[in-house]
Design a protein around this motif. Structure first.
Motif, PDB file in Angstrom:
ATOM      1  N   PRO A  61       0.872  -1.337   0.050  1.00 28.20           N
ATOM      2  CA  PRO A  61       0.097   0.085  -0.077  1.00 28.20           C
ATOM      3  C   PRO A  61       0.995   1.228  -0.055  1.00 28.20           C
ATOM      4  CG  PRO A  61      -0.110  -1.075   2.050  1.00 28.20           C
ATOM      5  CD  PRO A  61       0.717  -1.967   1.234  1.00 28.20           C
ATOM      6  N   THR A  62       2.009   1.093   0.670  1.00 27.55           N
ATOM      7  CA  THR A  62       2.762   2.268   0.513  1.00 27.55           C
ATOM      8  C   THR A  62       3.400   2.646  -1.007  1.00 27.55           C
ATOM      9  OG1 THR A  62       4.668   1.279   1.020  1.00 27.55           O
ATOM     10  CG2 THR A  62       3.670   2.210   2.896  1.00 27.55           C
ATOM     11  N   LEU A  63       3.707   1.833  -1.595  1.00 31.78           N
ATOM     12  CA  LEU A  63       3.861   2.125  -3.233  1.00 31.78           C
ATOM     13  C   LEU A  63       2.895   2.508  -3.608  1.00 31.78           C
ATOM     14  CD1 LEU A  63       6.413   1.427  -5.288  1.00 31.78           C
ATOM     15  CD2 LEU A  63       5.136  -0.642  -5.692  1.00 31.78           C
ATOM     16  N   LEU A  64       1.457   2.220  -3.586  1.00 32.95           N
ATOM     17  CA  LEU A  64       0.429   2.685  -4.174  1.00 32.95           C
ATOM     18  C   LEU A  64       0.109   4.181  -3.858  1.00 32.95           C
ATOM     19  CD1 LEU A  64      -2.040   2.385  -5.868  1.00 32.95           C
ATOM     20  CD2 LEU A  64      -3.413   1.507  -3.893  1.00 32.95           C
ATOM     21  N   ALA A  65       0.440   4.448  -2.495  1.00 32.44           N
ATOM     22  CA  ALA A  65       0.342   5.620  -2.028  1.00 32.44           C
ATOM     23  C   ALA A  65       1.426   6.832  -2.689  1.00 32.44           C
ATOM     24  CB  ALA A  65       0.349   5.931  -0.608  1.00 32.44           C
ATOM     25  N   PHE A  66       2.515   6.034  -2.681  1.00 33.38           N
ATOM     26  CA  PHE A  66       3.757   6.871  -3.387  1.00 33.38           C
ATOM     27  C   PHE A  66       3.159   7.233  -4.830  1.00 33.38           C
ATOM     28  CE2 PHE A  66       7.831   7.006  -5.540  1.00 33.38           C
ATOM     29  CZ  PHE A  66       8.419   8.027  -4.798  1.00 33.38           C
ATOM     30  N   ASN A  67       2.718   6.149  -5.682  1.00 33.15           N
ATOM     31  CA  ASN A  67       2.580   6.471  -7.108  1.00 33.15           C
ATOM     32  C   ASN A  67       1.301   7.521  -7.282  1.00 33.15           C
ATOM     33  OD1 ASN A  67       4.551   4.820  -8.168  1.00 33.15           O
ATOM     34  ND2 ASN A  67       3.231   2.958  -7.908  1.00 33.15           N
ATOM     35  N   LEU A  68       0.385   7.156  -6.467  1.00 33.59           N
ATOM     36  CA  LEU A  68      -0.783   8.258  -6.611  1.00 33.59           C
ATOM     37  C   LEU A  68      -0.428   9.715  -6.087  1.00 33.59           C
ATOM     38  CD1 LEU A  68      -3.675   5.996  -5.363  1.00 33.59           C
ATOM     39  CD2 LEU A  68      -3.022   6.614  -7.472  1.00 33.59           C
ATOM     40  N   ALA A  69       0.465   9.904  -4.998  1.00 33.47           N
ATOM     41  CA  ALA A  69       0.945  10.979  -4.913  1.00 33.47           C
ATOM     42  C   ALA A  69       1.979  11.718  -5.994  1.00 33.47           C
ATOM     43  CB  ALA A  69       1.894  10.860  -3.506  1.00 33.47           C
ATOM     44  N   ALA A  70       2.752  10.778  -6.431  1.00 29.08           N
ATOM     45  CA  ALA A  70       3.421  11.496  -7.770  1.00 29.08           C
ATOM     46  C   ALA A  70       2.768  11.836  -8.926  1.00 29.08           C
ATOM     47  CB  ALA A  70       4.393  10.445  -8.102  1.00 29.08           C
ATOM     48  N   ILE A  71       1.511  10.995  -8.948  1.00 28.17           N
ATOM     49  CA  ILE A  71       0.748  11.498 -10.075  1.00 28.17           C
ATOM     50  C   ILE A  71      -0.087  12.807 -10.006  1.00 28.17           C
ATOM     51  CG2 ILE A  71      -1.336  10.920 -11.414  1.00 28.17           C
ATOM     52  CD1 ILE A  71      -0.457   7.778 -11.128  1.00 28.17           C
ATOM     53  N   GLY A  72      -0.536  12.913  -8.919  1.00 26.75           N
ATOM     54  CA  GLY A  72      -1.146  14.087  -8.265  1.00 26.75           C
ATOM     55  C   GLY A  72      -0.192  15.422  -8.357  1.00 26.75           C
ATOM     56  N   LEU A  73       0.884  15.323  -8.075  1.00 31.12           N
ATOM     57  CA  LEU A  73       1.894  16.218  -7.985  1.00 31.12           C
ATOM     58  C   LEU A  73       2.119  16.521  -9.337  1.00 31.12           C
ATOM     59  CD1 LEU A  73       3.915  18.114  -6.439  1.00 31.12           C
ATOM     60  CD2 LEU A  73       5.496  16.232  -6.663  1.00 31.12           C
ATOM     61  N   GLY A  74       2.323  15.516 -10.224  1.00 31.58           N
ATOM     62  CA  GLY A  74       2.444  15.569 -11.865  1.00 31.58           C
ATOM     63  C   GLY A  74       1.325  16.541 -12.409  1.00 31.58           C
ATOM     64  N   LEU A  75       0.396  16.381 -12.088  1.00 27.89           N
ATOM     65  CA  LEU A  75      -0.986  16.886 -12.587  1.00 27.89           C
ATOM     66  C   LEU A  75      -1.079  18.183 -12.235  1.00 27.89           C
ATOM     67  CD1 LEU A  75      -3.696  14.061 -12.270  1.00 27.89           C
ATOM     68  CD2 LEU A  75      -2.504  15.042 -14.341  1.00 27.89           C
ATOM     69  N   LEU A  76      -0.617  18.734 -10.856  1.00 21.73           N
ATOM     70  CA  LEU A  76      -0.580  20.087 -10.410  1.00 21.73           C
ATOM     71  C   LEU A  76       0.260  20.673 -11.026  1.00 21.73           C
ATOM     72  CD1 LEU A  76      -1.072  19.666  -6.637  1.00 21.73           C
ATOM     73  CD2 LEU A  76      -2.776  20.679  -8.130  1.00 21.73           C
ATOM     74  N   MET A  77       1.620  20.360 -11.336  1.00 22.94           N
ATOM     75  CA  MET A  77       2.580  20.933 -12.109  1.00 22.94           C
ATOM     76  C   MET A  77       2.250  21.048 -13.395  1.00 22.94           C
ATOM     77  SD  MET A  77       6.067  19.005 -10.528  1.00 22.94           S
ATOM     78  CE  MET A  77       7.032  19.448 -12.065  1.00 22.94           C
ATOM     79  N   GLY A  78       1.614  20.157 -14.098  1.00 26.60           N
ATOM     80  CA  GLY A  78       1.127  20.293 -15.506  1.00 26.60           C
ATOM     81  C   GLY A  78       0.136  21.332 -15.702  1.00 26.60           C
ATOM     82  N   LYS A  79      -0.604  21.300 -14.778  1.00 25.56           N
ATOM     83  CA  LYS A  79      -1.776  22.439 -14.619  1.00 25.56           C
ATOM     84  C   LYS A  79      -0.938  23.910 -14.989  1.00 25.56           C
ATOM     85  CE  LYS A  79      -6.036  24.164 -13.472  1.00 25.56           C
ATOM     86  NZ  LYS A  79      -7.327  24.001 -13.674  1.00 25.56           N
ATOM     87  N   GLY A  80      -0.111  23.997 -13.847  1.00 20.66           N
ATOM     88  CA  GLY A  80       0.634  25.361 -13.634  1.00 20.66           C
ATOM     89  C   GLY A  80       1.417  25.744 -14.928  1.00 20.66           C
TER      90      GLY A  80
END
Length: 66
Positions: free
Chosen positions: A31-50
């Motif tokens: 589950p920590t790997l899943l959380a890490f992957n989802l957090a990285a995707i969320g951060l990437g989407l925020l950066m892409g939006k900016g």
């Protein structure tokens, strides 16, 4: 702006679905790997939006009082 949001929403949903599927298929489930992957995707989407808002910004004319 709406087109950028739609692209990020569809792309982010696909990436998040892939991350969940990948985490469920790997043995043992981590589950920590899943959380890490989802957090990285969320951060990437925020950066892409900016970055998208910066690159595709529109220059609006200023209002003049004449």
């Amino acid at each position: 702006m709406q087109r950028l949001n739609r692209i990020l929403l569809i792309g982010g949903g696909g990436l998040a679905g892939g991350a969940v599927l990948l985490a469920l298929l790997t043995r043992p489930f981590n589950p920590t790997l899943l959380a890490f992957n989802l957090a990285a995707i969320g951060l990437g989407l925020l950066m892409g939006k900016g970055i998208g808002m910066f690159l595709f910004r529109r220059v609006l004319p200023t209002a003049t009082n004449k």
